[in-house]
Design an enzyme around this catalytic site. Structure first.
Site, PDB file in Angstrom:
ATOM      1  CE1 TYR A  87      23.079  22.569 -48.751  1.00 21.78           C
ATOM      2  CE2 TYR A  87      22.590  23.285 -46.516  1.00 21.78           C
ATOM      3  CZ  TYR A  87      22.537  23.494 -47.885  1.00 21.78           C
ATOM      4  OH  TYR A  87      21.935  24.626 -48.381  1.00 21.78           O
TER       5      TYR A  87
ATOM      6  CG  ASP B  77      29.262  23.650 -41.651  1.00 26.99           C
ATOM      7  OD1 ASP B  77      28.681  24.320 -40.781  1.00 26.99           O
ATOM      8  OD2 ASP B  77      28.813  23.470 -42.800  1.00 26.99           O
TER       9      ASP B  77
ATOM     10  CE  LYS C 160      20.992  25.245 -39.768  1.00 27.02           C
ATOM     11  NZ  LYS C 160      20.075  25.625 -40.831  1.00 27.02           N
TER      12      LYS C 160
HETATM   13  C1  LIG Z   1      25.967  22.257 -41.591  1.00 22.74           C
HETATM   14  C2  LIG Z   1      25.424  23.390 -42.385  1.00 22.74           C
HETATM   15  N1  LIG Z   1      26.257  24.250 -42.964  1.00 22.74           N
HETATM   16  C3  LIG Z   1      25.817  25.310 -43.676  1.00 22.74           C
HETATM   17  C4  LIG Z   1      24.470  25.536 -43.818  1.00 22.74           C
HETATM   18  C5  LIG Z   1      23.987  26.715 -44.614  1.00 22.74           C
HETATM   19  O1  LIG Z   1      23.389  27.627 -43.768  1.00 22.74           O
HETATM   20  P1  LIG Z   1      22.304  28.678 -44.351  1.00 22.74           P
HETATM   21  O2  LIG Z   1      21.075  27.893 -44.689  1.00 22.74           O
HETATM   22  O3  LIG Z   1      22.116  29.662 -43.246  1.00 22.74           O
HETATM   23  O4  LIG Z   1      22.939  29.295 -45.565  1.00 22.74           O
HETATM   24  C6  LIG Z   1      23.554  24.664 -43.224  1.00 22.74           C
HETATM   25  C7  LIG Z   1      22.090  24.885 -43.359  1.00 22.74           C
HETATM   26  O5  LIG Z   1      21.274  24.102 -42.958  1.00 22.74           O
HETATM   27  C8  LIG Z   1      24.034  23.557 -42.501  1.00 22.74           C
HETATM   28  O6  LIG Z   1      23.193  22.679 -41.931  1.00 22.74           O
END
Ligand SMILES: Cc1ncc(COP(=O)(O)O)c(C=O)c1O
Length: 464
Positions: A171, A273, A300
């Site tokens: 994700y 990521d 985060k």
């Molecule tokens: C690995 C990863 N990338 C991207 C995101 C997207 O972040 P946001 O919810 O701040 O848009 C998340 C959200 O949980 C994530 O876990």
């Protein structure tokens, strides 16, 4: 205020979970949370299904939070729960850490946002550039979604190529090109060594399926073969070194190394990521694994609890965004709240508090929790496992060793739902997938309380 306590009653169905045991657990939940239930009915009048964020919606209704303080969250009914998910791993110092509150309050006195940069954004950038090995230059956004979107756009501009490669089950936020094969039906996912690109939800355009190629996690040979077959068209490979949705599962180092080697050889931008995994060490999982990508997406923890994202990497790639040339930036990037001083203040206070010793402390407590949970699973002979690394963990509802998305096929969804609601009933908050984290305010006693509660829920689910 009350803490919901366990009655310890068993479902009586020894050795397996059942729909009726889950029903009892849900009845108990509904009885203990009438004000949240009523608020959810009200929410449905103005929000579809009462929801604005899928990841915190669950049946029969979510708890509505009234307050967070330290390790605890209190809901509208006055129930207190230990927060083991910290806004999806964000609040690494817990709720309302004094230094974060002080920094935010001081910024309130100076103004909430400005139409010009502040010193804070520079200090914040310096902290991140000083810690995260791949990040020579950084830009701020307001979500992890925007972070991965901009990192991918930069890779496309840098390489002049269109396609991207992502892992099945990974994700990367809520934008079209990564809303592919996050959670594909096992009947639609195709060959496990050459997975289909499956649309995650309606509205994702066909072009995203054409542009996004899917590789299996933790399979270096299969991943490399797919990347080589598409090599000259691939702008970026994006990967979570600790993959959240597979259960905070750390990659096998040889998988990450294979991605590093093949992307370098083929001129592809490797994006880590680290929106979640930045919390495993001061320099994130890239420091932990000793593998440096070209670009990194963050979010985060770096915002201290306020909306945030950031992306950064090699100077030569980040130069695409440099407006200081006659022609202006090659890639344009604005955003009313990018690098805003409130988030910067909270982020700086959080990062400054996160010393190497504190990362070690929460990692040790995470290891202790995982090993105690495994002991309970063995004692109760439950068909479960535990994955995770450092301060991150997840319960798994299968005995299959989790290495990739397909390993989840045999997961027992009834037991997972029972555990999630059961832990709320016991006074512990997790994600709906039963993933969690240790924050700096969690005590060893709370870890033991969590393990005891887990054992009680397993007993009620029939593993007595
Ligand atoms: C690995 C990863 N990338 C991207 C995101 C997207 O972040 P946001 O919810 O701040 O848009 C998340 C959200 O949980 C994530 O876990």
């Amino acid at each position: 205020m009350t803490t919901i306590s366990s009655s310890g009653s068993s479902s009586g169905a020894s050795g397996s979970t059942s729909g009726s045991a889950l029903k009892q657990e849900i009845e108990r939940y509904a009885a203990a949370n009438p004000k949240s239930a009523a608020m959810h009915e009200r929410a449905k009048e103005s929000l579809p299904g009462g929801d604005s964020r899928n990841s915190i919606w669950w049946k029969p209704f979510p708890i509505y939070v009234a307050r967070g303080d330290g390790s605890m969250m209190t809901d509208l009914d006055g129930n207190e729960r230990v927060d083991f998910i910290s806004n999806m791993t964000t609040l690494i110092l817990g709720h309302r850490h004094p230094d974060v509150i002080k920094a935010v309050e001081a910024q309130v006195d100076r103004g909430l946002s400005y139409p010009a940069p502040s010193e804070l954004v520079v200090e914040w950038a310096e902290l991140i550039v000083g810690r995260v090995p791949s990040v020579e230059k950084v830009r701020f956004v307001n979500s992890g979604t925007e972070a991965t979107l901009n990192a991918i756009r930069a890779a496309r501009a840098f390489t002049g190529r269109q396609k991207i490669v992502k892992c099945e089950g990974g994700y990367h936020g809520a934008h079209d090109d990564v809303a592919v094969s996050v959670d594909p039906g096992f009947d639609k996912a195709g060959d496990e060594l050459a997975p289909e690109s499956v649309r995650d939800y309606e509205g994702v355009p066909d072009k995203s399926l054409d542009h996004t190629i899917v590789i299996p996690y933790n399979n270096p040979a299969a991943a490399e073969a797919i990347i080589r077959a598409n090599g000259s068209e691939v702008a970026a490979v994006i990967v979570e070194p600790v993959i959240g949705r597979l259960g905070m599962l750390p990659a096998q180092p040889e998988f990450l190394q294979a991605l590093r080697d093949v992307t370098r050889e083929l001129g592809i931008v490797l994006i880590f990521d680290e929106v979640i995994s930045l919390r495993i060490s001061p320099g994130g999982s890239q420091e932990y694994f000793g593998i440096t990508p070209d670009m990194t997406a963050m979010g985060k923890i770096i915002g201290g609890g306020l909306p945030v994202g950031a992306f950064g990497g090699k100077s030569e790639i980040m130069a695409l965004f440099d407006p200081d040339s006659e022609a202006g930036p090659r890639v344009k990037h604005a955003g009313t709240f990018n690098g805003n001083p409130m988030t910067a203040a909270a982020g700086i206070a959080t990062l400054r508090n996160m010393t190497p010793e504190l990362y070690d402390q929460i990692a040790e407590l995470g290891e202790d929790l995982r090993s105690k949970l495994r002991n309970v699973i063995a004692e109760r002979e439950a068909p479960m496992g535990v994955t995770g690394i450092a301060s991150l963990f997840s319960l798994q509802f299968t005995t299959v060793q989790i290495v990739d998305y397909r390993s989840l096929e045999s997961a027992d969804k009834t037991l997972a739902a029972h555990m999630f609601i059961g832990m709320l009933n016991e006074g512990f908050a997790l994600s709906t997938q039963c993933a969690g984290n240790i924050s700096a305010v969690i005590t060893p006693e709370q870890v033991d309380g969590f393990v005891a509660a887990f054992s009680s829920v397993l007993e009620r689910a029939g593993y007595g």
